[in-house]
Design a protein around this motif. Sequence first.
Motif, mmCIF file in Angstrom:
data_model
loop_
_atom_site.group_PDB
_atom_site.id
_atom_site.type_symbol
_atom_site.label_atom_id
_atom_site.label_comp_id
_atom_site.label_asym_id
_atom_site.label_seq_id
_atom_site.Cartn_x
_atom_site.Cartn_y
_atom_site.Cartn_z
ATOM 1 N N THR A 265 0.928 -1.325 -0.098
ATOM 2 C CA THR A 265 0.105 0.037 0.106
ATOM 3 C C THR A 265 0.866 1.263 0.144
ATOM 4 O OG1 THR A 265 -1.848 -1.207 1.188
ATOM 5 C CG2 THR A 265 -1.820 1.176 1.156
ATOM 6 N N VAL A 266 1.879 1.212 0.764
ATOM 7 C CA VAL A 266 2.750 2.389 0.903
ATOM 8 C C VAL A 266 3.571 2.525 -0.435
ATOM 9 C CG1 VAL A 266 4.791 3.359 2.124
ATOM 10 C CG2 VAL A 266 3.058 2.179 3.431
ATOM 11 N N ILE A 267 4.093 1.521 -1.022
ATOM 12 C CA ILE A 267 4.651 1.849 -2.192
ATOM 13 C C ILE A 267 3.858 2.071 -3.530
ATOM 14 C CG2 ILE A 267 6.047 0.552 -4.019
ATOM 15 C CD1 ILE A 267 7.570 1.341 -1.280
ATOM 16 N N ILE A 268 2.595 1.801 -3.340
ATOM 17 C CA ILE A 268 1.707 2.071 -4.397
ATOM 18 C C ILE A 268 1.457 3.804 -4.305
ATOM 19 C CG2 ILE A 268 -0.696 2.064 -4.999
ATOM 20 C CD1 ILE A 268 -0.704 -1.149 -4.759
ATOM 21 N N GLN A 269 1.512 4.031 -3.219
ATOM 22 C CA GLN A 269 1.445 5.655 -2.917
ATOM 23 C C GLN A 269 2.464 6.179 -3.339
ATOM 24 O OE1 GLN A 269 -1.489 7.507 -2.515
ATOM 25 N NE2 GLN A 269 -2.531 5.683 -2.264
ATOM 26 N N VAL A 270 3.693 5.680 -3.112
ATOM 27 C CA VAL A 270 4.907 6.207 -3.507
ATOM 28 C C VAL A 270 5.001 6.494 -4.897
ATOM 29 C CG1 VAL A 270 7.615 5.721 -3.828
ATOM 30 C CG2 VAL A 270 6.283 5.656 -1.616
ATOM 31 N N VAL A 271 4.667 5.367 -5.924
ATOM 32 C CA VAL A 271 4.495 5.332 -7.227
ATOM 33 C C VAL A 271 3.593 6.293 -7.790
ATOM 34 C CG1 VAL A 271 3.894 3.771 -9.268
ATOM 35 C CG2 VAL A 271 5.049 2.986 -7.415
ATOM 36 N N LYS A 272 2.303 6.767 -7.310
ATOM 37 C CA LYS A 272 1.552 7.698 -7.622
ATOM 38 C C LYS A 272 2.320 8.825 -7.410
ATOM 39 C CE LYS A 272 -2.756 5.035 -6.712
ATOM 40 N NZ LYS A 272 -3.997 5.064 -6.103
ATOM 41 N N SER A 273 2.722 9.028 -6.181
ATOM 42 C CA SER A 273 3.612 10.659 -6.056
ATOM 43 C C SER A 273 4.474 10.707 -7.068
ATOM 44 C CB SER A 273 4.095 10.542 -4.614
ATOM 45 O OG SER A 273 2.815 10.297 -3.551
ATOM 46 N N VAL A 274 5.361 9.761 -7.380
ATOM 47 C CA VAL A 274 6.280 9.922 -8.349
ATOM 48 C C VAL A 274 5.648 10.240 -9.639
ATOM 49 C CG1 VAL A 274 8.455 8.632 -9.610
ATOM 50 C CG2 VAL A 274 8.233 8.450 -7.027
ATOM 51 N N GLU A 275 4.744 9.545 -10.069
ATOM 52 C CA GLU A 275 4.180 9.755 -11.250
ATOM 53 C C GLU A 275 3.641 11.285 -11.355
ATOM 54 O OE1 GLU A 275 2.524 5.819 -13.592
ATOM 55 O OE2 GLU A 275 1.554 6.472 -11.770
ATOM 56 N N ALA A 276 2.985 11.802 -10.343
ATOM 57 C CA ALA A 276 2.598 13.005 -10.193
ATOM 58 C C ALA A 276 3.588 14.114 -10.461
ATOM 59 C CB ALA A 276 1.529 13.415 -8.998
ATOM 60 N N PHE A 277 4.628 13.916 -9.812
ATOM 61 C CA PHE A 277 5.914 14.584 -9.715
ATOM 62 C C PHE A 277 6.272 14.772 -11.183
ATOM 63 C CE2 PHE A 277 10.203 15.313 -9.703
ATOM 64 C CZ PHE A 277 10.483 16.638 -9.256
ATOM 65 N N ALA A 278 6.608 13.702 -11.822
ATOM 66 C CA ALA A 278 7.285 13.461 -13.375
ATOM 67 C C ALA A 278 6.185 13.992 -14.261
ATOM 68 C CB ALA A 278 7.396 11.816 -13.552
ATOM 69 N N LYS A 279 4.586 14.067 -14.078
ATOM 70 C CA LYS A 279 3.973 14.760 -14.926
ATOM 71 C C LYS A 279 4.244 16.129 -14.870
ATOM 72 C CE LYS A 279 -0.869 14.946 -16.201
ATOM 73 N NZ LYS A 279 -2.235 14.697 -15.802
#
Length: 113
Positions: A5-19
Amino acid sequence: MHELTVIIQVVKSVEAFAKEEAITNIDTLVLQVGELSTLIPRYIEACYPAAVDGTMLKDTKLEIEILPGNALCKTCNSVYNLIKEDKICPKCKGLYFEILSGKEFMIKEIVAC
């Protein structure tokens, strides 16, 4: 295993930052995990492929840096590692301490290609 669950949230945060930053290719994601954190690095590594599957991070490398679990002895003011010293101050054998570091979990670096 709450790591997924934590890593999924990290991935979402990184994708948002990348965008936001118009980053299209990420090579490596560097995380910092404290020795006293509730997250277990080997479980993070095991969950990572499932968490990044189907995302822009699917081909990225994961690096995990372990941050020491340091404490300040409340008796003699020595700084020591809680894990290595089994929570006992090596200088005075005191058991009263204040945690200085080791509970952290953070994204340290996103390496773009």
